[in-house]
Design a protein around this motif. Sequence first.
Motif, PDB file in Angstrom:
ATOM      1  N   ARG A   1       3.999  33.928 -82.876  1.00 19.04           N
ATOM      2  CA  ARG A   1       3.822  33.085 -81.692  1.00 19.04           C
ATOM      3  C   ARG A   1       3.190  33.890 -80.552  1.00 19.04           C
ATOM      4  O   ARG A   1       2.278  33.425 -79.876  1.00 19.04           O
ATOM      5  N   ARG A   2       3.668  35.123 -80.363  1.00 18.73           N
ATOM      6  CA  ARG A   2       3.096  35.981 -79.311  1.00 18.73           C
ATOM      7  C   ARG A   2       1.627  36.285 -79.599  1.00 18.73           C
ATOM      8  O   ARG A   2       0.792  36.246 -78.698  1.00 18.73           O
TER       9      ARG A   2
ATOM     10  N   ILE B   1      -5.041  32.743 -77.662  1.00 20.00           N
ATOM     11  CA  ILE B   1      -5.394  31.585 -76.839  1.00 20.00           C
ATOM     12  C   ILE B   1      -5.777  32.033 -75.435  1.00 20.00           C
ATOM     13  O   ILE B   1      -6.778  31.573 -74.873  1.00 20.00           O
ATOM     14  N   ALA B   2      -4.997  32.961 -74.877  1.00 17.98           N
ATOM     15  CA  ALA B   2      -5.301  33.475 -73.535  1.00 17.98           C
ATOM     16  C   ALA B   2      -6.656  34.192 -73.526  1.00 17.98           C
ATOM     17  O   ALA B   2      -7.447  34.019 -72.591  1.00 17.98           O
TER      18      ALA B   2
ATOM     19  N   SER C   1     -13.932  32.147 -72.204  1.00 18.35           N
ATOM     20  CA  SER C   1     -14.624  30.906 -71.832  1.00 18.35           C
ATOM     21  C   SER C   1     -14.954  30.875 -70.349  1.00 18.35           C
ATOM     22  O   SER C   1     -16.059  30.491 -69.952  1.00 18.35           O
ATOM     23  N   VAL C   2     -13.999  31.279 -69.532  1.00 18.01           N
ATOM     24  CA  VAL C   2     -14.230  31.307 -68.082  1.00 18.01           C
ATOM     25  C   VAL C   2     -15.315  32.317 -67.734  1.00 18.01           C
ATOM     26  O   VAL C   2     -16.241  32.014 -66.967  1.00 18.01           O
ATOM     27  N   VAL C   3     -15.233  33.506 -68.313  1.00 21.94           N
ATOM     28  CA  VAL C   3     -16.249  34.531 -68.048  1.00 21.94           C
ATOM     29  C   VAL C   3     -17.621  34.051 -68.501  1.00 21.94           C
ATOM     30  O   VAL C   3     -18.614  34.197 -67.779  1.00 21.94           O
ATOM     31  N   GLY C   4     -17.691  33.456 -69.670  1.00 24.40           N
ATOM     32  CA  GLY C   4     -18.968  32.935 -70.169  1.00 24.40           C
ATOM     33  C   GLY C   4     -19.531  31.848 -69.272  1.00 24.40           C
ATOM     34  O   GLY C   4     -20.723  31.830 -68.986  1.00 24.40           O
ATOM     35  N   THR C   5     -18.665  30.977 -68.804  1.00 23.99           N
ATOM     36  CA  THR C   5     -19.111  29.911 -67.907  1.00 23.99           C
ATOM     37  C   THR C   5     -19.640  30.485 -66.594  1.00 23.99           C
ATOM     38  O   THR C   5     -20.677  30.057 -66.098  1.00 23.99           O
TER      39      THR C   5
END
Length: 102
Positions: free
Chosen positions: A77-78, A84-85, A91-95
Amino acid sequence: MSIEMHVAAGRAQRQRRIVSAFEAAGAVDGPRSKSIEELGIGADSSFDRLLRTGIIREAAGGRYFLSREAITLSSRRRTRDMLIALVAIASVVGTVIVWRSL
């Protein structure tokens, strides 16, 4: 390092010590369960958290054992949560990179 990070690090270290005590005593199933006194640990908030999450399970008569299955599931789970993080951050950096290049 912030106080919260110190507290979290201390809690994680305490939980590792508790798990190690169970492993060293061989308390890994019901028939080999041990009391807190036999393990030489205290029933503190770290112990309670491990009990709530099922990593430590209670057997009869105030004796406890370590659930290897629960440890495996917790580790998976960890790992999943970290992936996921990382994907979210990537994704944020790429955007941001694409947005700045426009």
